[in-house]
Scaffold this motif. Structure first.
Motif, PDB file in Angstrom:
ATOM      1  N   SER A  30       0.916  -1.108  -0.020  1.00 31.56           N
ATOM      2  CA  SER A  30      -0.031  -0.060   0.030  1.00 31.56           C
ATOM      3  C   SER A  30       0.798   1.248   0.057  1.00 31.56           C
ATOM      4  CB  SER A  30      -1.035  -0.053   1.129  1.00 31.56           C
ATOM      5  OG  SER A  30      -1.691  -1.025   1.124  1.00 31.56           O
ATOM      6  N   GLY A  31       2.247   1.191  -0.179  1.00 28.42           N
ATOM      7  CA  GLY A  31       3.067   2.180  -0.030  1.00 28.42           C
ATOM      8  C   GLY A  31       3.115   2.830   1.284  1.00 28.42           C
ATOM      9  N   LEU A  32       2.753   2.422   2.391  1.00 30.10           N
ATOM     10  CA  LEU A  32       2.829   3.171   3.843  1.00 30.10           C
ATOM     11  C   LEU A  32       4.116   2.885   4.174  1.00 30.10           C
ATOM     12  CD1 LEU A  32      -0.585   1.753   5.198  1.00 30.10           C
ATOM     13  CD2 LEU A  32       0.210   4.387   5.122  1.00 30.10           C
ATOM     14  N   THR A  33       4.820   3.974   4.578  1.00 31.44           N
ATOM     15  CA  THR A  33       6.294   4.193   4.865  1.00 31.44           C
ATOM     16  C   THR A  33       6.041   3.913   6.491  1.00 31.44           C
ATOM     17  OG1 THR A  33       6.351   6.327   4.713  1.00 31.44           O
ATOM     18  CG2 THR A  33       6.902   4.954   2.991  1.00 31.44           C
ATOM     19  N   GLU A  34       7.128   3.771   7.126  1.00 31.64           N
ATOM     20  CA  GLU A  34       7.519   3.990   8.460  1.00 31.64           C
ATOM     21  C   GLU A  34       7.011   5.339   9.108  1.00 31.64           C
ATOM     22  OE1 GLU A  34      10.794   3.272  12.018  1.00 31.64           O
ATOM     23  OE2 GLU A  34      10.764   2.036  10.315  1.00 31.64           O
ATOM     24  N   ASP A  35       7.464   6.474   8.097  1.00 33.25           N
ATOM     25  CA  ASP A  35       7.271   7.790   8.345  1.00 33.25           C
ATOM     26  C   ASP A  35       5.643   7.855   8.330  1.00 33.25           C
ATOM     27  OD1 ASP A  35       9.808   8.275   8.674  1.00 33.25           O
ATOM     28  OD2 ASP A  35      10.156   9.105   6.759  1.00 33.25           O
ATOM     29  N   ASP A  36       4.880   7.355   7.230  1.00 34.49           N
ATOM     30  CA  ASP A  36       3.591   7.696   7.399  1.00 34.49           C
ATOM     31  C   ASP A  36       2.954   6.733   8.546  1.00 34.49           C
ATOM     32  OD1 ASP A  36       3.711   8.462   4.619  1.00 34.49           O
ATOM     33  OD2 ASP A  36       3.528   6.386   3.847  1.00 34.49           O
ATOM     34  N   VAL A  37       3.351   5.838   8.882  1.00 38.55           N
ATOM     35  CA  VAL A  37       2.877   5.020  10.171  1.00 38.55           C
ATOM     36  C   VAL A  37       3.008   5.887  11.534  1.00 38.55           C
ATOM     37  CG1 VAL A  37       2.976   2.958  11.658  1.00 38.55           C
ATOM     38  CG2 VAL A  37       2.866   2.610   9.347  1.00 38.55           C
ATOM     39  N   GLU A  38       4.192   6.502  11.640  1.00 39.22           N
ATOM     40  CA  GLU A  38       4.445   7.386  12.730  1.00 39.22           C
ATOM     41  C   GLU A  38       3.476   8.482  12.755  1.00 39.22           C
ATOM     42  OE1 GLU A  38       8.768   8.092  12.387  1.00 39.22           O
ATOM     43  OE2 GLU A  38       9.087   6.136  13.214  1.00 39.22           O
ATOM     44  N   GLU A  39       3.485   9.182  11.631  1.00 45.46           N
ATOM     45  CA  GLU A  39       2.582  10.445  11.299  1.00 45.46           C
ATOM     46  C   GLU A  39       0.912   9.918  11.837  1.00 45.46           C
ATOM     47  OE1 GLU A  39       1.264  13.650   8.473  1.00 45.46           O
ATOM     48  OE2 GLU A  39       2.870  12.519   7.828  1.00 45.46           O
ATOM     49  N   LEU A  40       0.521   8.892  11.229  1.00 44.64           N
ATOM     50  CA  LEU A  40      -0.819   8.466  11.595  1.00 44.64           C
ATOM     51  C   LEU A  40      -0.964   8.259  13.095  1.00 44.64           C
ATOM     52  CD1 LEU A  40      -1.520   6.041   8.495  1.00 44.64           C
ATOM     53  CD2 LEU A  40      -2.594   8.359   8.804  1.00 44.64           C
ATOM     54  N   THR A  41       0.112   7.432  13.621  1.00 38.61           N
ATOM     55  CA  THR A  41      -0.325   6.979  15.064  1.00 38.61           C
ATOM     56  C   THR A  41       0.227   7.954  16.090  1.00 38.61           C
ATOM     57  OG1 THR A  41       1.869   5.879  14.895  1.00 38.61           O
ATOM     58  CG2 THR A  41      -0.249   4.755  14.315  1.00 38.61           C
ATOM     59  N   GLY A  42       0.679   8.968  15.851  1.00 42.56           N
ATOM     60  CA  GLY A  42       1.017  10.256  16.746  1.00 42.56           C
ATOM     61  C   GLY A  42       2.585   9.845  17.259  1.00 42.56           C
ATOM     62  N   ASN A  43       3.507   9.028  16.498  1.00 46.07           N
ATOM     63  CA  ASN A  43       4.798   8.940  16.782  1.00 46.07           C
ATOM     64  C   ASN A  43       5.808   9.510  16.205  1.00 46.07           C
ATOM     65  OD1 ASN A  43       3.925   6.893  18.832  1.00 46.07           O
ATOM     66  ND2 ASN A  43       3.709   5.272  17.101  1.00 46.07           N
ATOM     67  N   SER A  44       5.030  10.610  15.513  1.00 46.53           N
ATOM     68  CA  SER A  44       6.112  11.796  14.727  1.00 46.53           C
ATOM     69  C   SER A  44       6.891  12.642  15.597  1.00 46.53           C
ATOM     70  CB  SER A  44       5.477  12.064  13.552  1.00 46.53           C
ATOM     71  OG  SER A  44       4.531  12.861  13.795  1.00 46.53           O
TER      72      SER A  44
END
Length: 161
Positions: A110-124
């Motif tokens: 799906s092209g979800l990168t680690e940075d995307d996941v961190e942004e979505l989950t508030g871990n950025s």
């Protein structure tokens, strides 16, 4: 000479990847399909509240793995296997290791990168969590984080998300 694609060629392209994943904890193989643009927008919209601000980290992390898996697990005909909030909640009770195996493939397809996941989950990093990657709230076949328990790992065993 470069040959450019037409709109028709782009729209007719079969570009959604599907991969079979062996899940020994479940005793077999599952089919994982990458999200379309619309499906990913809806998935990401689940991380934004009605006020268009990102949900608090604890809410964003609820049922995360099950939501990703449910967004991408399909049957042999390509139909989503888990649609209801109840099914997704039950899916979240399955082995975290098994779910993570599916999530790793789903993220890649799906092209979800680690940075995307961190942004979505508030871990950025501070200041980055105030926005969503989705411009519209939309609706989803998967429960929103506020109705959905599990948490993503910052990275998988292979170091990829």
């Amino acid at each position: 000479m470069t040959t450019y694609l037409s709109a028709e060629q782009i729209l007719d392209a079969a570009d959604l990847s599907i991969e079979d994943v062996h899940v020994p904890e479940w005793g077999g193989t599952v089919r994982v399909k990458g999200m379309s643009g619309t499906e990913r927008d809806r998935f990401e919209a689940g991380f934004v509240g009605n006020d268009m601000k990102q949900l608090p980290k604890d809410k964003a992390l609820e049922y995360y793995r099950a939501r990703v898996a449910a967004a991408c697990l399909v049957d042999q005909a390509g139909n989503k296997m888990f649609r209801s909030v109840g099914e997704i909640k039950r899916l979240s009770d399955k082995s975290a290791e098994a779910l993570q195996r599916v999530v790793d493939v789903a993220n890649r397809l799906s092209g979800l990168t680690e940075d995307d996941v961190e942004e979505l989950t508030g871990n950025s990093e501070p200041g980055q969590s105030d926005s969503s990657t989705s411009a519209s709230p939309g609706t989803s076949d998967t429960p929103s984080p506020s109705s959905s328990s599990g948490s993503p790992r910052a990275s998988s065993r292979s170091g990829k998300q």
